[in-house]
Design a protein around this motif. Structure first.
Motif, PDB file in Angstrom:
ATOM      1  N   ASP A   1      -1.912  -1.416  18.131  1.00 37.22           N
ATOM      2  CA  ASP A   1      -1.841  -0.243  17.262  1.00 37.22           C
ATOM      3  C   ASP A   1      -0.540  -0.182  16.476  1.00 37.22           C
ATOM      4  O   ASP A   1      -0.110   0.886  16.035  1.00 37.22           O
ATOM      5  CB  ASP A   1      -1.999   1.032  18.088  1.00 37.22           C
ATOM      6  N   ALA A   2       0.089  -1.332  16.284  1.00 35.25           N
ATOM      7  CA  ALA A   2       1.400  -1.375  15.628  1.00 35.25           C
ATOM      8  C   ALA A   2       1.357  -0.754  14.235  1.00 35.25           C
ATOM      9  O   ALA A   2       2.246   0.016  13.854  1.00 35.25           O
ATOM     10  CB  ALA A   2       1.912  -2.804  15.553  1.00 35.25           C
ATOM     11  N   HIS A   3       0.334  -1.096  13.463  1.00 39.62           N
ATOM     12  CA  HIS A   3       0.270  -0.600  12.081  1.00 39.62           C
ATOM     13  C   HIS A   3       0.199   0.925  12.048  1.00 39.62           C
ATOM     14  O   HIS A   3       0.859   1.573  11.228  1.00 39.62           O
ATOM     15  CB  HIS A   3      -0.933  -1.196  11.359  1.00 39.62           C
ATOM     16  N   GLU A   4      -0.581   1.518  12.955  1.00 36.57           N
ATOM     17  CA  GLU A   4      -0.730   2.966  12.983  1.00 36.57           C
ATOM     18  C   GLU A   4       0.556   3.660  13.407  1.00 36.57           C
ATOM     19  O   GLU A   4       0.811   4.814  13.028  1.00 36.57           O
ATOM     20  CB  GLU A   4      -1.858   3.358  13.936  1.00 36.57           C
ATOM     21  N   GLU A   5       1.390   2.976  14.190  1.00 33.05           N
ATOM     22  CA  GLU A   5       2.622   3.587  14.691  1.00 33.05           C
ATOM     23  C   GLU A   5       3.802   3.434  13.741  1.00 33.05           C
ATOM     24  O   GLU A   5       4.842   4.055  13.938  1.00 33.05           O
ATOM     25  CB  GLU A   5       2.993   2.960  16.042  1.00 33.05           C
ATOM     26  N   MET A   6       3.654   2.643  12.698  1.00 38.26           N
ATOM     27  CA  MET A   6       4.772   2.391  11.793  1.00 38.26           C
ATOM     28  C   MET A   6       5.164   3.638  11.008  1.00 38.26           C
ATOM     29  O   MET A   6       4.317   4.408  10.569  1.00 38.26           O
ATOM     30  CB  MET A   6       4.434   1.262  10.819  1.00 38.26           C
ATOM     31  N   GLN A   7       6.460   3.821  10.856  1.00 39.01           N
ATOM     32  CA  GLN A   7       6.982   4.906  10.025  1.00 39.01           C
ATOM     33  C   GLN A   7       7.379   4.388   8.648  1.00 39.01           C
ATOM     34  O   GLN A   7       7.460   5.144   7.690  1.00 39.01           O
ATOM     35  CB  GLN A   7       8.189   5.542  10.713  1.00 39.01           C
ATOM     36  N   LEU A   8       7.639   3.100   8.555  1.00 37.26           N
ATOM     37  CA  LEU A   8       8.043   2.461   7.312  1.00 37.26           C
ATOM     38  C   LEU A   8       6.803   2.038   6.542  1.00 37.26           C
ATOM     39  O   LEU A   8       5.889   1.430   7.103  1.00 37.26           O
ATOM     40  CB  LEU A   8       8.905   1.237   7.636  1.00 37.26           C
ATOM     41  N   SER A   9       6.743   2.372   5.262  1.00 35.99           N
ATOM     42  CA  SER A   9       5.595   1.971   4.458  1.00 35.99           C
ATOM     43  C   SER A   9       5.840   0.590   3.864  1.00 35.99           C
ATOM     44  O   SER A   9       6.969   0.229   3.520  1.00 35.99           O
ATOM     45  CB  SER A   9       5.354   2.985   3.329  1.00 35.99           C
ATOM     46  N   LEU A  10       4.773  -0.192   3.760  1.00 31.66           N
ATOM     47  CA  LEU A  10       4.863  -1.549   3.248  1.00 31.66           C
ATOM     48  C   LEU A  10       4.432  -1.601   1.800  1.00 31.66           C
ATOM     49  O   LEU A  10       3.447  -0.960   1.406  1.00 31.66           O
ATOM     50  CB  LEU A  10       3.978  -2.492   4.074  1.00 31.66           C
ATOM     51  N   GLY A  11       5.171  -2.365   0.989  1.00 29.14           N
ATOM     52  CA  GLY A  11       4.758  -2.586  -0.383  1.00 29.14           C
ATOM     53  C   GLY A  11       3.515  -3.470  -0.411  1.00 29.14           C
ATOM     54  O   GLY A  11       3.129  -4.076   0.593  1.00 29.14           O
ATOM     55  N   GLU A  12       2.887  -3.533  -1.565  1.00 21.43           N
ATOM     56  CA  GLU A  12       1.654  -4.313  -1.672  1.00 21.43           C
ATOM     57  C   GLU A  12       1.912  -5.796  -1.462  1.00 21.43           C
ATOM     58  O   GLU A  12       1.086  -6.511  -0.905  1.00 21.43           O
ATOM     59  CB  GLU A  12       1.017  -4.083  -3.036  1.00 21.43           C
ATOM     60  N   PHE A  13       3.090  -6.269  -1.904  1.00 19.79           N
ATOM     61  CA  PHE A  13       3.427  -7.684  -1.766  1.00 19.79           C
ATOM     62  C   PHE A  13       4.809  -7.820  -1.164  1.00 19.79           C
ATOM     63  O   PHE A  13       5.657  -6.940  -1.314  1.00 19.79           O
ATOM     64  CB  PHE A  13       3.385  -8.391  -3.125  1.00 19.79           C
ATOM     65  N   MET A  14       5.026  -8.922  -0.482  1.00 19.77           N
ATOM     66  CA  MET A  14       6.362  -9.233   0.005  1.00 19.77           C
ATOM     67  C   MET A  14       6.943 -10.358  -0.826  1.00 19.77           C
ATOM     68  O   MET A  14       6.272 -11.345  -1.100  1.00 19.77           O
ATOM     69  CB  MET A  14       6.356  -9.651   1.477  1.00 19.77           C
TER      70      MET A  14
ATOM     71  N   CYS B   1      11.182  -6.341  12.683  1.00 21.20           N
ATOM     72  CA  CYS B   1      12.625  -6.214  12.447  1.00 21.20           C
ATOM     73  C   CYS B   1      12.914  -5.019  11.552  1.00 21.20           C
ATOM     74  O   CYS B   1      13.783  -4.195  11.844  1.00 21.20           O
ATOM     75  CB  CYS B   1      13.158  -7.502  11.822  1.00 21.20           C
ATOM     76  N   ALA B   2      12.178  -4.912  10.448  1.00 17.89           N
ATOM     77  CA  ALA B   2      12.408  -3.829   9.503  1.00 17.89           C
ATOM     78  C   ALA B   2      12.159  -2.464  10.127  1.00 17.89           C
ATOM     79  O   ALA B   2      12.956  -1.526   9.966  1.00 17.89           O
ATOM     80  CB  ALA B   2      11.518  -4.023   8.275  1.00 17.89           C
ATOM     81  N   GLU B   3      11.050  -2.323  10.850  1.00 15.34           N
ATOM     82  CA  GLU B   3      10.719  -1.041  11.464  1.00 15.34           C
ATOM     83  C   GLU B   3      11.775  -0.645  12.496  1.00 15.34           C
ATOM     84  O   GLU B   3      12.162   0.532  12.582  1.00 15.34           O
ATOM     85  CB  GLU B   3       9.344  -1.118  12.118  1.00 15.34           C
ATOM     86  N   SER B   4      12.277  -1.603  13.262  1.00 13.68           N
ATOM     87  CA  SER B   4      13.296  -1.320  14.272  1.00 13.68           C
ATOM     88  C   SER B   4      14.567  -0.781  13.643  1.00 13.68           C
ATOM     89  O   SER B   4      15.126   0.230  14.102  1.00 13.68           O
ATOM     90  CB  SER B   4      13.610  -2.593  15.075  1.00 13.68           C
ATOM     91  N   HIS B   5      15.029  -1.433  12.596  1.00 13.76           N
ATOM     92  CA  HIS B   5      16.267  -0.999  11.945  1.00 13.76           C
ATOM     93  C   HIS B   5      16.058   0.292  11.165  1.00 13.76           C
ATOM     94  O   HIS B   5      16.941   1.163  11.137  1.00 13.76           O
ATOM     95  CB  HIS B   5      16.802  -2.116  11.048  1.00 13.76           C
ATOM     96  N   PHE B   6      14.880   0.449  10.549  1.00 12.63           N
ATOM     97  CA  PHE B   6      14.569   1.671   9.807  1.00 12.63           C
ATOM     98  C   PHE B   6      14.648   2.888  10.727  1.00 12.63           C
ATOM     99  O   PHE B   6      15.239   3.917  10.382  1.00 12.63           O
ATOM    100  CB  PHE B   6      13.173   1.552   9.197  1.00 12.63           C
ATOM    101  N   ARG B   7      14.066   2.787  11.916  1.00 14.13           N
ATOM    102  CA  ARG B   7      14.104   3.900  12.865  1.00 14.13           C
ATOM    103  C   ARG B   7      15.531   4.188  13.323  1.00 14.13           C
ATOM    104  O   ARG B   7      15.900   5.351  13.554  1.00 14.13           O
ATOM    105  CB  ARG B   7      13.213   3.598  14.063  1.00 14.13           C
TER     106      ARG B   7
END
Length: 235
Positions: free
Chosen positions: A65-78, A92-98
């Protein structure tokens, strides 16, 4: 709460001049299923004299359920390193964002952020760190204590200014810097360290890397710093 009895940097907020005594919080980013890394890093920091440091629970991008728990929104492309979204980059990004969110709501002007795969650079004497921190320029938002691929460096009283550096394994972040980064990385469109680098490059954030000593040169710490990264990143 993790606090280290180092001198507060000169840029650590109103009224805190160079040499002012203060406490800097320290967090170690670590995933629950990598308990051995936390134990190793805790042992290292205890040996180095860090006191009351705290583990920061890293986001596990492998969870169903990682995607549902994310607080950081992802852009359409990386863009940037790699192709497409990787669980490594997202975790990594979600950890530092929180952690940025936590810093903004706290009361500490400066925070040290470490990942659980660090070792001390043998070329640096850890006892010198308190003095090093007192020379941090007052306009700093980010001070890299470990880094990769720094660019456009210029020496300034024990620190090098730079347009940007990569890697997130060891850095100091001001409360103001955390607030700015919350704007920079949302939505996430590249690995978070590259978005941080670009914010430095644009001048939105003032970024520095520490000088290892009077004999250090650009090549001496091109991929180094006080803390080195030793484990290939992964989830």
């Amino acid at each position: 709460t993790s606090q280290v009895p180092f001198a507060t940097p000169s840029g650590a907020g109103a009224g805190a001049g160079a040499g002012a005594v203060g406490l800097i919080k320290t967090f170690v980013v670590n995933m629950a299923r990598h308990g051995e890394r936390w134990l190793r890093t805790r042992s290292l920091l205890m040996q180095l004299g860090f006191q009351d440091f705290q583990r920061w629970d890293a986001f596990d991008a492998l969870k169903a359920d990682a995607h549902e728990e994310m607080q950081l929104s992802l852009g359409e492309f990386m863009t940037g390193t790699g192709s497409g979204w990787s669980r490594e980059a997202v975790g990594c990004a979600e950890s530092h964002f929180r952690l940025f969110q936590h810093i903004v709501t706290g009361e500490t002007p400066w925070t040290i952020i470490l990942e659980d795969d660090i070792v001390l650079n043998p070329n640096f004497e850890i006892s010198a760190l308190p003095e090093v921190l007192t020379t941090l320029p007052a306009d700093a938002h980010i001070a890299y204590l470990g880094f990769c691929f720094p660019r456009k460096m210029q020496h300034s009283s024990g620190w090098w200014t730079l347009a940007g550096a990569c890697c997130t394994h060891a850095y100091m972040l001001s409360q103001q810097g955390a607030a700015l980064l919350l704007q920079v990385v949302q939505p996430l469109s590249a690995p978070i360290d590259e978005m941080m680098r670009d914010a430095c490059n644009s001048g939105m954030l003032r970024c520095y890397i520490v000088e290892l000593g009077p004999s250090s040169s650009y090549q001496d710490f091109l991929h180094e710093g006080i803390f080195l990264q030793t484990i290939t990143k992964g989830v």
